[in-house]
Design an enzyme around this catalytic site. Structure first.
Site, short mmCIF file in Angstrom:
data_model
loop_
_atom_site.label_atom_id
_atom_site.label_comp_id
_atom_site.label_asym_id
_atom_site.label_seq_id
_atom_site.Cartn_x
_atom_site.Cartn_y
_atom_site.Cartn_z
N GLU A 77 0.64 -1.14 -0.24
CA GLU A 77 0.41 -0.08 0.16
C GLU A 77 1.13 1.54 0.11
O GLU A 77 -0.12 1.87 -0.53
CB GLU A 77 -0.72 -0.15 1.42
CG GLU A 77 -1.53 1.51 1.35
CD GLU A 77 -2.82 1.24 -0.30
OE1 GLU A 77 -3.32 0.06 -0.71
OE2 GLU A 77 -3.51 2.03 0.04
N ASP A 78 1.96 1.10 0.61
CA ASP A 78 2.74 2.36 0.77
C ASP A 78 3.57 2.13 0.71
O ASP A 78 4.48 3.98 0.24
CB ASP A 78 2.62 2.59 2.62
CG ASP A 78 1.37 2.87 2.99
OD1 ASP A 78 0.32 3.79 2.15
OD2 ASP A 78 1.55 3.01 4.21
#
Ligand code: MN
Length: 480
Positions: A77-78
């Protein structure tokens, strides 16, 4: 090896001494590198978040795949890492968990209440094939709640509300009571700051007094149990802040008048000794009226087992729970216990059954199209009291309060529900939407050519029955 990694490995080795820990070590190094230079809103390095999430799961003694996935949970996600990278560097099992968590993250960030609830349901269904994903998500939320001060006030409120409405009931449903209490208190602090402070200070003021009373009670209770030669250990606690708050609201009295702030647990060896301990307790301390519930003979749906009673001690009330060591473990770890025992010899056959039950329950939510309905079923099925209904053969079935003969029919079997034509409750004809009471004997009458009708949805109260009826009607091409 850096200090945080060493701590993780040491903790893991405590409950899995003979396992290879390369998977965890590699996940640590991979995630640390991926998050390099990133900071959280609090100013801390981002990677500390992944480490803290892994630690919460170590407390619940989860397997090495879960710990590895926890360390990696925000990498896709990051950071620039992809699910493919994870699969290449680790294995499919870990990559699947990280993919599931990424999916949950993307569904989570939405605007309206309605959307939140819709997405929450999608999230659960998407990951219910592997409940470990949900456990990581719960740990993730717990750490985010602990560091909530870094967010702007509006976001704090939203997160706290979502946590108390969705995450805490989910933890409760999974039988993870420790996490549930923690999530409740963390949210409570932001949702009702004044009341939270009042209770916190109130307990601090009374602490000395409470401690004294607790010690005196434990001494007295020890004497009673030793005299009867019942093996035991005693645990004592002040109840969690949020449950005291709920009591204040429910009873409509100020904090000072809340009587049973204290809870004592008697942990013993066998079910029989639970009842002997109960006998000894009630013979020596007067029980408060209507406080007794036997969740050993009639376990709760979320695998909770204990005898509950409240007794008088020196003019105050103390809640006592009685359980075996095994029940105590299940209460602490909930479904996490399933993976703890997976590799060991002490597998618990009941855990598989319980796990299936939770999966099934998530599956039923699929057909509850209105968000409100979903939310209600989510919160009420567990918070409501349960009732125990008997089949004509004397088999006992557990249903949430306010269930009807139609709910009972669907609980016994989908075929019985689908072909329902009538019910005898305690030998008398009853309407399909009438309310059942604990102890009722319910007999369902069926006919081969009978089938569900839209108005049945008014008579069905449980998620299971409603879901089955809707599925049937949809298959017949009806718009709902
Ligand atoms: Mn996270």
């Amino acid at each position: 090896m850096d200090a945080a990694l060493k701590e993780i490995i040491d903790t893991f080795k405590c409950y899995n001494p003979n396992q290879d820990t390369a998977l965890i070590e590699n996940a640590y190094v991979f995630a640390q590198k991926a998050h390099e230079g990133q900071k959280r809103l609090s100013g801390e390095p981002f990677f500390t978040h992944a480490v803290e999430v892994a630690k919460i799961l170590l407390d619940h003694k989860l397997d090495k795949e879960t710990i590895a996935a926890a360390l990696l949970h925000d990498t896709v996600e990051d950071t620039t890492a992809t699910v493919k990278d994870i699969e290449k560097n680790f294995d499919k099992e870990v990559a699947d968990m990280v993919a599931g968590l990424t999916k949950m993250d993307r569904l989570e960030n939405t605007s309206t209440d309605e959307e939140t609830v819709q997405n929450w349901r999608k999230m659960l269904i998407a990951v219910s094939h592997d409940m470990r994903i949900i456990l990581i998500k719960l740990a993730d939320r717990t750490h985010n709640m602990k560091t909530l001060d870094a967010l702007p006030p509006q976001r704090r409120q939203e997160k706290a509300l979502e946590t108390i409405n969705l995450y805490a009931p989910l933890a409760q449903r999974l039988g993870m009571f420790g996490l549930k209490n923690e999530l409740e208190d963390l949210s409570f602090k932001y949702l009702h700051p004044q009341e939270y402070l009042q209770i916190k200070e109130g307990i601090a003021q009374k602490a000395e007094n409470l401690e004294k009373r607790l010690d005196a009670f434990k001494t007295a209770l020890n004497g009673v149990l030793e005299k009867e030669e019942i093996p035991h250990r005693l645990l004592a606690r002040v109840k969690n802040h949020y449950s005291i708050f709920r009591k204040i609201k429910k009873q409509g009295v100020p904090f000072d008048q809340i009587q049973d702030l204290l809870g004592v647990r008697i942990i013993t060896d066998t079910v029989l000794d639970c009842y002997r301990a109960l006998g000894a307790l009630h013979a020596n301390f007067k029980p408060a009226a209507n406080s007794f519930t036997d969740y050993i003979a009639m376990p709760k749906m979320n695998m909770y087992q204990s005898i509950h009673t409240t007794v008088f001690f020196e003019s105050s009330l103390i809640e006592v729970q009685i359980r075996t060591e095994e029940m105590h473990r299940t209460c602490e770890y909930g479904i996490a216990a399933h993976w703890r025992y997976k590799q060991g010899a002490k597998a618990d056959p009941h855990l598989d059954e319980k796990l299936n039950w939770i999966r099934q329950w998530i599956e039923w939510q699929r057909d509850l199209t209105a968000p409100r309905e979903f939310l209600e079923s989510f919160q009420t099925d567990i918070n409501l009291n349960q009732i125990f209904i008997f089949t004509p053969k004397g088999e006992v079935k557990v249903l949430p309060e306010h269930s009807t003969p139609l709910d009972f029919a669907y609980l016994v079997h989908t075929e019985i529900g689908d072909h329902y034509i009538g019910a005898l409750v305690n030998g008398k004809m009853a309407k399909m939407g009438s309310e059942l009471k604990s102890g009722d004997i319910c007999e369902i009458q069926t006919r081969k050519n009978a089938e569900p009708k839209p108005q049945w949805l008014e008579a069905a109260k449980t998620a299971r029955a409603r879901s089955k009826i809707k599925t049937y009607l949809r298959n017949k091409g009806m718009e709902l």
